[in-house]
Structure formats: C-alpha cells, structure tokens
Write a protein that holds these residues in place. Sequence first.
Motif, PDB file in Angstrom:
ATOM      1  N   PRO A  66       1.762   5.067 -41.128  1.00 35.52           N
ATOM      2  CA  PRO A  66       0.752   6.128 -40.979  1.00 35.52           C
ATOM      3  C   PRO A  66      -0.650   5.700 -41.438  1.00 35.52           C
ATOM      4  CG  PRO A  66       2.746   7.033 -41.940  1.00 35.52           C
ATOM      5  CD  PRO A  66       2.908   5.535 -41.910  1.00 35.52           C
ATOM      6  N   MET A  67      -0.708   4.921 -42.506  1.00 31.95           N
ATOM      7  CA  MET A  67      -2.002   4.456 -42.993  1.00 31.95           C
ATOM      8  C   MET A  67      -2.625   3.468 -42.010  1.00 31.95           C
ATOM      9  SD  MET A  67      -3.165   2.913 -46.638  1.00 31.95           S
ATOM     10  CE  MET A  67      -2.624   1.235 -46.439  1.00 31.95           C
ATOM     11  N   VAL A  68      -1.820   2.553 -41.493  1.00 33.06           N
ATOM     12  CA  VAL A  68      -2.310   1.581 -40.520  1.00 33.06           C
ATOM     13  C   VAL A  68      -2.804   2.306 -39.271  1.00 33.06           C
ATOM     14  CG1 VAL A  68      -1.674  -0.356 -39.035  1.00 33.06           C
ATOM     15  CG2 VAL A  68      -0.851  -0.271 -41.390  1.00 33.06           C
ATOM     16  N   LYS A  69      -2.058   3.286 -38.818  1.00 35.13           N
ATOM     17  CA  LYS A  69      -2.453   4.050 -37.625  1.00 35.13           C
ATOM     18  C   LYS A  69      -3.787   4.749 -37.848  1.00 35.13           C
ATOM     19  CE  LYS A  69      -0.847   7.587 -34.368  1.00 35.13           C
ATOM     20  NZ  LYS A  69      -2.147   7.693 -33.817  1.00 35.13           N
ATOM     21  N   ASP A 105      -6.858   3.706 -35.604  1.00 37.81           N
ATOM     22  CA  ASP A 105      -7.412   4.734 -34.710  1.00 37.81           C
ATOM     23  C   ASP A 105      -8.898   4.954 -34.968  1.00 37.81           C
ATOM     24  OD1 ASP A 105      -4.976   5.083 -33.431  1.00 37.81           O
ATOM     25  OD2 ASP A 105      -4.481   6.940 -34.501  1.00 37.81           O
ATOM     26  N   ALA A 106      -9.289   4.942 -36.234  1.00 32.16           N
ATOM     27  CA  ALA A 106     -10.702   5.122 -36.570  1.00 32.16           C
ATOM     28  C   ALA A 106     -11.541   3.964 -36.036  1.00 32.16           C
ATOM     29  CB  ALA A 106     -10.874   5.252 -38.082  1.00 32.16           C
ATOM     30  N   PHE A 139     -10.720   1.898 -33.554  1.00 32.02           N
ATOM     31  CA  PHE A 139     -10.673   1.909 -32.092  1.00 32.02           C
ATOM     32  C   PHE A 139     -11.644   2.946 -31.530  1.00 32.02           C
ATOM     33  CE2 PHE A 139      -9.068   2.928 -27.905  1.00 32.02           C
ATOM     34  CZ  PHE A 139      -8.794   1.682 -27.383  1.00 32.02           C
ATOM     35  N   ALA A 140     -11.637   4.148 -32.107  1.00 29.32           N
ATOM     36  CA  ALA A 140     -12.529   5.210 -31.630  1.00 29.32           C
ATOM     37  C   ALA A 140     -13.995   4.824 -31.820  1.00 29.32           C
ATOM     38  CB  ALA A 140     -12.223   6.511 -32.358  1.00 29.32           C
ATOM     39  N   ARG A 141     -14.303   4.232 -32.965  1.00 29.94           N
ATOM     40  CA  ARG A 141     -15.683   3.817 -33.232  1.00 29.94           C
ATOM     41  C   ARG A 141     -16.155   2.778 -32.222  1.00 29.94           C
ATOM     42  NH1 ARG A 141     -18.352   0.066 -35.615  1.00 29.94           N
ATOM     43  NH2 ARG A 141     -16.586  -1.116 -36.388  1.00 29.94           N
ATOM     44  N   LEU A 142     -15.295   1.803 -31.950  1.00 31.02           N
ATOM     45  CA  LEU A 142     -15.658   0.753 -31.000  1.00 31.02           C
ATOM     46  C   LEU A 142     -15.724   1.283 -29.567  1.00 31.02           C
ATOM     47  CD1 LEU A 142     -13.474  -2.142 -32.403  1.00 31.02           C
ATOM     48  CD2 LEU A 142     -15.968  -2.054 -32.392  1.00 31.02           C
ATOM     49  N   LYS A 143     -14.782   2.137 -29.206  1.00 31.27           N
ATOM     50  CA  LYS A 143     -14.723   2.648 -27.835  1.00 31.27           C
ATOM     51  C   LYS A 143     -15.929   3.522 -27.510  1.00 31.27           C
ATOM     52  CE  LYS A 143     -11.637   4.730 -24.513  1.00 31.27           C
ATOM     53  NZ  LYS A 143     -10.306   5.250 -24.250  1.00 31.27           N
ATOM     54  N   ALA A 144     -16.446   4.237 -28.504  1.00 34.81           N
ATOM     55  CA  ALA A 144     -17.573   5.140 -28.279  1.00 34.81           C
ATOM     56  C   ALA A 144     -18.802   4.399 -27.745  1.00 34.81           C
ATOM     57  CB  ALA A 144     -17.927   5.870 -29.571  1.00 34.81           C
ATOM     58  N   GLY A 145     -19.000   3.178 -28.181  1.00 38.84           N
ATOM     59  CA  GLY A 145     -20.175   2.430 -27.746  1.00 38.84           C
ATOM     60  C   GLY A 145     -19.886   1.321 -26.759  1.00 38.84           C
ATOM     61  N   ALA A 146     -18.647   1.223 -26.305  1.00 37.21           N
ATOM     62  CA  ALA A 146     -18.256   0.097 -25.454  1.00 37.21           C
ATOM     63  C   ALA A 146     -18.585   0.339 -23.987  1.00 37.21           C
ATOM     64  CB  ALA A 146     -16.763  -0.169 -25.600  1.00 37.21           C
ATOM     65  N   ARG A 147     -19.157  -0.677 -23.367  1.00 39.19           N
ATOM     66  CA  ARG A 147     -19.332  -0.657 -21.916  1.00 39.19           C
ATOM     67  C   ARG A 147     -18.222  -1.459 -21.261  1.00 39.19           C
ATOM     68  NH1 ARG A 147     -25.248  -2.511 -20.907  1.00 39.19           N
ATOM     69  NH2 ARG A 147     -25.173  -3.261 -23.023  1.00 39.19           N
ATOM     70  N   ARG A 182     -10.649  -5.549 -37.022  1.00 37.24           N
ATOM     71  CA  ARG A 182     -11.377  -4.733 -37.987  1.00 37.24           C
ATOM     72  C   ARG A 182     -10.427  -3.937 -38.882  1.00 37.24           C
ATOM     73  NH1 ARG A 182     -16.852  -3.765 -37.320  1.00 37.24           N
ATOM     74  NH2 ARG A 182     -17.777  -4.905 -35.599  1.00 37.24           N
ATOM     75  N   ALA A 183      -9.354  -3.431 -38.306  1.00 38.38           N
ATOM     76  CA  ALA A 183      -8.367  -2.691 -39.098  1.00 38.38           C
ATOM     77  C   ALA A 183      -7.689  -3.623 -40.103  1.00 38.38           C
ATOM     78  CB  ALA A 183      -7.335  -2.034 -38.184  1.00 38.38           C
ATOM     79  N   ARG A 184      -7.349  -4.834 -39.663  1.00 39.67           N
ATOM     80  CA  ARG A 184      -6.725  -5.812 -40.572  1.00 39.67           C
ATOM     81  C   ARG A 184      -7.660  -6.110 -41.739  1.00 39.67           C
ATOM     82  NH1 ARG A 184      -6.237  -9.506 -37.187  1.00 39.67           N
ATOM     83  NH2 ARG A 184      -4.154  -8.984 -36.482  1.00 39.67           N
ATOM     84  N   ASP A 185      -8.936  -6.313 -41.458  1.00 42.96           N
ATOM     85  CA  ASP A 185      -9.914  -6.579 -42.510  1.00 42.96           C
ATOM     86  C   ASP A 185     -10.031  -5.398 -43.466  1.00 42.96           C
ATOM     87  OD1 ASP A 185     -10.372  -9.032 -41.331  1.00 42.96           O
ATOM     88  OD2 ASP A 185     -12.276  -8.438 -40.404  1.00 42.96           O
ATOM     89  N   ALA A 186     -10.073  -4.187 -42.930  1.00 41.69           N
ATOM     90  CA  ALA A 186     -10.179  -2.990 -43.771  1.00 41.69           C
ATOM     91  C   ALA A 186      -8.938  -2.828 -44.641  1.00 41.69           C
ATOM     92  CB  ALA A 186     -10.375  -1.754 -42.903  1.00 41.69           C
ATOM     93  N   LEU A 187      -7.776  -3.078 -44.078  1.00 44.27           N
ATOM     94  CA  LEU A 187      -6.532  -2.957 -44.846  1.00 44.27           C
ATOM     95  C   LEU A 187      -6.458  -4.028 -45.934  1.00 44.27           C
ATOM     96  CD1 LEU A 187      -4.169  -2.195 -41.872  1.00 44.27           C
ATOM     97  CD2 LEU A 187      -4.679  -0.641 -43.768  1.00 44.27           C
ATOM     98  N   ALA A 188      -6.993  -5.193 -45.680  1.00 45.06           N
ATOM     99  CA  ALA A 188      -6.990  -6.268 -46.683  1.00 45.06           C
ATOM    100  C   ALA A 188      -7.936  -5.922 -47.849  1.00 45.06           C
ATOM    101  CB  ALA A 188      -7.407  -7.583 -46.047  1.00 45.06           C
TER     102      ALA A 188
END
Length: 72
Positions: free
Chosen positions: A30-33, A37-38, A40-48, A60-66
């Motif tokens: 649940p924590m990883v998700k 998700d945060a 992914f949503a942040r990146l997708k919002a500005g992605a072309r 980015r999630a791996r780095d944040a979890l580390a």
Amino acid sequence: MPIRRIGHDEEVANIDAIASLAEETQQPLPMVKQVYDAEFARLKAGARITDYLVLFASRRARDALARHPSQD
C-alpha cells in the motif's frame, strides 16, 4: 478480435511496476502504491510523450522510498 479497454496496458504496467518495487524495496504494497501513484500522476500531468512514464515513475518512487524507509 477482442475489445480492449483504453488504458488497460497502462494499468497492467502500473500494477507490475508497483509489485516489483514493493518486492525490491521490501516495503509494504500500500505504501509503494501510494508513492508510485503520486509520482505517476505528477509526471503524467505534464507529459506530452507518455511512452516512458512507468519507467520514470518507478525510478522516482524507488528514490523516494529509499529516502524514507518504512518504520516496520
């Protein structure tokens, strides 16, 4: 020919990435998700171009979890 839902491949890729990250980092799913998700949503919002969103969100999630390991 089967009818596929729009975004089905993206959903499967996200689920696989989350499961892999949870196993790799030994963090609760649940924590990883939540972190993934945060990111992914942040990146997708500005992605072309969205071809590499799963890769970048995973990194980015791996780095944040580390930086913030779980308090088991």
